[in-house]
Design a protein around this motif. Structure first.
Motif, PDB file in Angstrom:
ATOM      1  N   ALA A 108       0.889  -0.950  -0.044  1.00 46.35           N
ATOM      2  CA  ALA A 108      -0.039   0.246  -0.075  1.00 46.35           C
ATOM      3  C   ALA A 108       0.876   1.139   0.029  1.00 46.35           C
ATOM      4  CB  ALA A 108      -0.720   0.064   1.331  1.00 46.35           C
ATOM      5  N   CYS A 109       2.011   1.077   0.728  1.00 46.74           N
ATOM      6  CA  CYS A 109       2.844   2.316   0.799  1.00 46.74           C
ATOM      7  C   CYS A 109       3.390   2.673  -0.921  1.00 46.74           C
ATOM      8  CB  CYS A 109       4.011   2.107   1.742  1.00 46.74           C
ATOM      9  SG  CYS A 109       3.514   2.001   3.443  1.00 46.74           S
ATOM     10  N   GLY A 110       3.749   1.678  -1.314  1.00 46.37           N
ATOM     11  CA  GLY A 110       4.323   1.755  -2.862  1.00 46.37           C
ATOM     12  C   GLY A 110       3.052   2.133  -3.593  1.00 46.37           C
ATOM     13  N   GLY A 111       1.998   1.886  -3.378  1.00 44.69           N
ATOM     14  CA  GLY A 111       0.744   2.234  -4.267  1.00 44.69           C
ATOM     15  C   GLY A 111       0.347   3.653  -3.643  1.00 44.69           C
ATOM     16  N   MET A 112       0.827   4.284  -2.842  1.00 46.89           N
ATOM     17  CA  MET A 112       0.319   5.686  -2.462  1.00 46.89           C
ATOM     18  C   MET A 112       1.435   6.528  -2.911  1.00 46.89           C
ATOM     19  SD  MET A 112      -1.509   5.500   1.091  1.00 46.89           S
ATOM     20  CE  MET A 112      -0.556   4.246   2.000  1.00 46.89           C
ATOM     21  N   LEU A 163      -5.392  -8.120  -1.882  1.00 49.88           N
ATOM     22  CA  LEU A 163      -6.158  -7.126  -2.251  1.00 49.88           C
ATOM     23  C   LEU A 163      -6.784  -6.400  -1.500  1.00 49.88           C
ATOM     24  CD1 LEU A 163      -7.054  -5.225  -4.929  1.00 49.88           C
ATOM     25  CD2 LEU A 163      -8.699  -6.943  -5.377  1.00 49.88           C
ATOM     26  N   THR A 164      -7.663  -6.989  -0.544  1.00 47.75           N
ATOM     27  CA  THR A 164      -8.669  -6.412   0.380  1.00 47.75           C
ATOM     28  C   THR A 164      -7.765  -5.657   1.543  1.00 47.75           C
ATOM     29  OG1 THR A 164     -10.255  -8.039   0.299  1.00 47.75           O
ATOM     30  CG2 THR A 164     -10.422  -6.721   2.158  1.00 47.75           C
ATOM     31  N   ALA A 165      -6.832  -6.185   1.925  1.00 46.43           N
ATOM     32  CA  ALA A 165      -5.746  -5.835   2.827  1.00 46.43           C
ATOM     33  C   ALA A 165      -4.860  -4.498   2.796  1.00 46.43           C
ATOM     34  CB  ALA A 165      -4.623  -6.837   3.374  1.00 46.43           C
ATOM     35  N   PHE A 166      -4.255  -4.540   1.352  1.00 45.25           N
ATOM     36  CA  PHE A 166      -3.716  -3.405   0.998  1.00 45.25           C
ATOM     37  C   PHE A 166      -4.738  -2.221   0.416  1.00 45.25           C
ATOM     38  CE2 PHE A 166      -3.535  -5.211  -3.563  1.00 45.25           C
ATOM     39  CZ  PHE A 166      -3.940  -4.015  -4.421  1.00 45.25           C
ATOM     40  N   ALA A 167      -5.957  -2.387   0.071  1.00 46.55           N
ATOM     41  CA  ALA A 167      -6.968  -1.561  -0.176  1.00 46.55           C
ATOM     42  C   ALA A 167      -7.335  -0.807   1.079  1.00 46.55           C
ATOM     43  CB  ALA A 167      -8.237  -2.224  -0.941  1.00 46.55           C
ATOM     44  N   VAL A 168      -7.444  -1.661   2.189  1.00 46.21           N
ATOM     45  CA  VAL A 168      -7.762  -0.943   3.484  1.00 46.21           C
ATOM     46  C   VAL A 168      -6.770  -0.153   4.014  1.00 46.21           C
ATOM     47  CG1 VAL A 168      -8.148  -1.491   6.044  1.00 46.21           C
ATOM     48  CG2 VAL A 168      -9.440  -2.765   4.208  1.00 46.21           C
ATOM     49  N   VAL A 169      -5.511  -0.494   4.006  1.00 52.77           N
ATOM     50  CA  VAL A 169      -4.486   0.554   4.029  1.00 52.77           C
ATOM     51  C   VAL A 169      -4.318   1.706   3.503  1.00 52.77           C
ATOM     52  CG1 VAL A 169      -2.019   0.805   4.628  1.00 52.77           C
ATOM     53  CG2 VAL A 169      -2.870  -1.463   4.953  1.00 52.77           C
ATOM     54  N   ASP A 170      -4.754   1.581   2.100  1.00 50.81           N
ATOM     55  CA  ASP A 170      -4.894   2.852   1.161  1.00 50.81           C
ATOM     56  C   ASP A 170      -6.058   3.562   1.801  1.00 50.81           C
ATOM     57  OD1 ASP A 170      -3.125   2.379  -0.460  1.00 50.81           O
ATOM     58  OD2 ASP A 170      -4.411   1.800  -2.383  1.00 50.81           O
ATOM     59  N   ASP A 171      -7.152   2.798   2.314  1.00 52.94           N
ATOM     60  CA  ASP A 171      -8.142   3.791   2.846  1.00 52.94           C
ATOM     61  C   ASP A 171      -7.569   4.546   3.850  1.00 52.94           C
ATOM     62  OD1 ASP A 171     -10.069   3.255   1.041  1.00 52.94           O
ATOM     63  OD2 ASP A 171     -11.014   1.423   1.946  1.00 52.94           O
ATOM     64  N   ILE A 172      -6.662   4.125   4.895  1.00 56.37           N
ATOM     65  CA  ILE A 172      -6.201   4.769   5.749  1.00 56.37           C
ATOM     66  C   ILE A 172      -5.411   6.013   5.462  1.00 56.37           C
ATOM     67  CG2 ILE A 172      -4.819   4.446   7.762  1.00 56.37           C
ATOM     68  CD1 ILE A 172      -5.523   1.406   8.134  1.00 56.37           C
ATOM     69  N   GLY A 173      -4.633   5.900   4.388  1.00 51.33           N
ATOM     70  CA  GLY A 173      -3.938   6.739   3.936  1.00 51.33           C
ATOM     71  C   GLY A 173      -4.805   7.741   3.343  1.00 51.33           C
ATOM     72  N   GLY A 174      -5.783   7.487   2.674  1.00 53.02           N
ATOM     73  CA  GLY A 174      -6.827   8.348   2.029  1.00 53.02           C
ATOM     74  C   GLY A 174      -7.375   9.353   3.054  1.00 53.02           C
ATOM     75  N   ILE A 175      -7.834   8.565   4.416  1.00 51.63           N
ATOM     76  CA  ILE A 175      -8.638   9.229   5.388  1.00 51.63           C
ATOM     77  C   ILE A 175      -7.731  10.267   5.972  1.00 51.63           C
ATOM     78  CG2 ILE A 175      -9.225   8.960   7.705  1.00 51.63           C
ATOM     79  CD1 ILE A 175     -10.406   6.148   6.635  1.00 51.63           C
ATOM     80  N   LEU A 176      -6.419   9.942   6.090  1.00 52.37           N
ATOM     81  CA  LEU A 176      -5.376  10.920   6.690  1.00 52.37           C
ATOM     82  C   LEU A 176      -5.143  12.122   6.064  1.00 52.37           C
ATOM     83  CD1 LEU A 176      -2.595   8.409   8.146  1.00 52.37           C
ATOM     84  CD2 LEU A 176      -4.332   9.667   9.471  1.00 52.37           C
ATOM     85  N   VAL A 177      -5.073  12.095   4.598  1.00 51.57           N
ATOM     86  CA  VAL A 177      -4.952  12.852   3.740  1.00 51.57           C
ATOM     87  C   VAL A 177      -6.299  13.812   3.611  1.00 51.57           C
ATOM     88  CG1 VAL A 177      -4.839  13.464   1.249  1.00 51.57           C
ATOM     89  CG2 VAL A 177      -3.433  11.765   2.045  1.00 51.57           C
ATOM     90  N   LEU A 384      -2.412  -4.229 -10.829  1.00 49.47           N
ATOM     91  CA  LEU A 384      -3.059  -3.313 -11.809  1.00 49.47           C
ATOM     92  C   LEU A 384      -4.585  -3.087 -11.298  1.00 49.47           C
ATOM     93  CD1 LEU A 384      -1.992  -5.130 -15.136  1.00 49.47           C
ATOM     94  CD2 LEU A 384      -1.993  -2.653 -14.602  1.00 49.47           C
ATOM     95  N   LEU A 385      -5.108  -3.905 -10.549  1.00 47.94           N
ATOM     96  CA  LEU A 385      -6.544  -3.755 -10.092  1.00 47.94           C
ATOM     97  C   LEU A 385      -6.460  -2.802  -9.050  1.00 47.94           C
ATOM     98  CD1 LEU A 385      -8.253  -7.177 -10.014  1.00 47.94           C
ATOM     99  CD2 LEU A 385      -8.299  -5.566 -11.793  1.00 47.94           C
ATOM    100  N   GLY A 386      -5.373  -2.503  -8.334  1.00 40.10           N
ATOM    101  CA  GLY A 386      -5.309  -1.503  -7.193  1.00 40.10           C
ATOM    102  C   GLY A 386      -5.219  -0.131  -7.847  1.00 40.10           C
ATOM    103  N   GLY A 387      -5.341  -0.013  -9.313  1.00 39.19           N
ATOM    104  CA  GLY A 387      -5.340   1.169  -9.933  1.00 39.19           C
ATOM    105  C   GLY A 387      -6.843   1.707 -10.125  1.00 39.19           C
ATOM    106  N   ILE A 388      -7.840   0.752  -9.550  1.00 39.24           N
ATOM    107  CA  ILE A 388      -9.337   0.992  -9.744  1.00 39.24           C
ATOM    108  C   ILE A 388      -9.642   1.955  -8.429  1.00 39.24           C
ATOM    109  CG2 ILE A 388     -11.481   0.431  -9.764  1.00 39.24           C
ATOM    110  CD1 ILE A 388     -10.484  -2.155 -11.165  1.00 39.24           C
ATOM    111  N   GLY A 389      -9.366   3.431  -8.836  1.00 39.63           N
ATOM    112  CA  GLY A 389      -9.219   4.355  -7.650  1.00 39.63           C
ATOM    113  C   GLY A 389     -10.745   4.920  -7.394  1.00 39.63           C
TER     114      GLY A 389
END
Length: 439
Positions: A108-112, A163-177, A384-389
């Protein structure tokens, strides 16, 4: 039964994703049809829920529009559901231990980080589009899992979990932003009152209160106070999720024993085999079973289950309808400008490079092992599916440009829709080729 339930959940994920996609397409068609003025007038209509001079749907003394109610009100329900999912994952899920969370966290860090760098290369920080650098950070859990579900039983469980786990971490990053960069002019008094509400809810949660109505009413009060405080109101939904108790009032083992005792004293058939009319005593026993059932399910799990369909089939389609209306008129320069290119580059290329490369480095350096059932080919597809934002990316785009520059907002929408669609299609076809076919 377990197999049928998995098939049902898979179908519902696909249906929710299709509904979201169809709603977004319908919004884009409406925004470019002769009905466009009516579409925009509807979104600009004022909304009132008023008692005397007090209007619950108001911000800074002004009534909210339909668009603001969807983005600042209904999306709070979405972020409440996200917060409940994050809390569950932290307690008992794939983020509950360092060993489980390390690989999704690194991915998720790489994906952000990499998508932000990609976006900045096209839209530097000082440029007019520089405010949108957080747009390609997010991964839409519902949409990405919906695409993955299209492949059915061919998908190994480890890929869905990853996929679910790193998307959840992504959500945490988005919430912080959102909390840090999209909040301004903080009114401390409102914030202190909201803090008091959350303290009361926390204390009630410590006493294992099972009434969801208490948390809903407290959440509405906190949402209103957050909206007046200058902190984005959707953050109230996330904080509320962490105030909701995750432990049930009744132990599952005790519940089973209680049910067994009641069943032993509860005749279901008359001697001649016909159904009997229940007595008042038997009705009372059934009500005791119902009460015990409510207490053995935690408030967190019960509320998360109740919100799932509301979010999937009401909140997110409404959000897509209100925010995916891309106006295609006005020249190609306004549509496919630097913001659109930066967002698409971040979602399609940045997300893939970030998730795949950070995961590759973590595994090759032996920080974490390769999950059983995962290989480099199917990891590439999931990256690649991680790019569905879709959802959170559109949400951040609206926060970035919604009140300042409608042209850049339009570009951001084109980038999110185009990038999410491209990432989803490429990821799906790659996975369909590399995943083994079931006999």
């Amino acid at each position: 039964m377990a197999f049928l339930r998995r098939r049902y959940l898979s179908f519902m994920n696909i249906f929710a994703s299709v509904l979201l996609f169809v709603t977004a397409v319908a919004a884009a068609i409406l925004a470019n049809s002769p009905l466009a003025p009516y579409y925009h007038q509807f979104l600009a209509m004022e909304v009132h829920l008023q008692i005397g001079d007090f209007n619950l749907f108001s911000h800074g003394g002004h009534a909210m529009t339909v668009l603001q109610l969807i983005n600042d009100g209904f999306m709070t329900i979405f972020f409440l559901a996200v917060g409940l999912e994050i809390k569950r994952e932290l307690l008992v899920g794939e983020l509950s231990s360092f060993r489980k969370a390390s690989l999704p966290f690194i991915a998720a860090c790489g994906g952000m980080i990499i998508p932000v760098i990609m976006y900045t290369l096209v839209c530097p920080t000082g440029s007019p589009g520089g405010h949108g650098l957080a747009i390609p950070m997010a991964t839409d859990i519902a949409f990405s899992l919906g695409v993955l579900s299209l492949l059915g039983q061919r998908v190994p469980l480890c890929l869905k979990i990853f996929l679910t786990a790193f998307a959840v971490v992504d959500d945490i990053g988005g919430i912080l932003v959102i909390a840090i960069f999209y909040s301004s002019h903080v009114a401390v008094s409102y914030l202190l009152w909201a803090a008091l509400v959350f303290v009361i809810l926390y204390l009630l949660g410590m006493r294992r209160t099972t009434s969801k109505a208490v948390f809903v009413i407290g959440g509405i009060i906190a949402w209103y106070l957050f909206m007046q405080s200058g902190i984005h109101s959707t953050i109230a939904g996330v904080i509320l999720a962490f105030m909701i108790p995750a432990r049930p009032r009744l132990n599952a083992g005790k519940y089973v024993e209680r049910i067994r005792r009641i069943i032993k004293t509860f005749p279901t058939m008359a001697e001649d085999g016909t159904e009997i009319v229940l007595t008042n005593q038997q009705i009372a026993k059934l009500k005791r079973v119902e009460t015990a059932s409510d207490r053995v399910i935690s408030t967190l799990q019960s509320l998360e289950d109740n919100l799932h369909n509301t979010v999937s089939f009401v909140v997110l389609p409404l959000f897509a309808f209100a925010n995916a209306g891309v106006t295609l008129g006005g020249g190609s320069g306004e549509i496919f400008g630097s913001v659109a290119i930066g967002v698409m580059l971040g979602l399609v290329v940045g997300k893939f490079i970030g998730i795949f490369s950070f995961t590759w480095m973590a595994i090759k350096s032996k920080l974490v092992p390769m999950p059983v059932g995962m290989n480099w080919k199917n990891l590439a597809g999931v990256s690649l599916l991680g790019g569905i934002g879709f959802t959170v990316s559109l949400f951040i785009a609206n926060l970035s440009f919604g009140e300042t520059d409608p042209v850049l907002l339009n570009q951001a929408k084109v980038g999110v829709l185009g990038g999410s669609l491209l990432a989803g299609v490429i990821g799906f076809f790659l996975l369909s080729r590399v995943l083994p076919r079931k006999q």
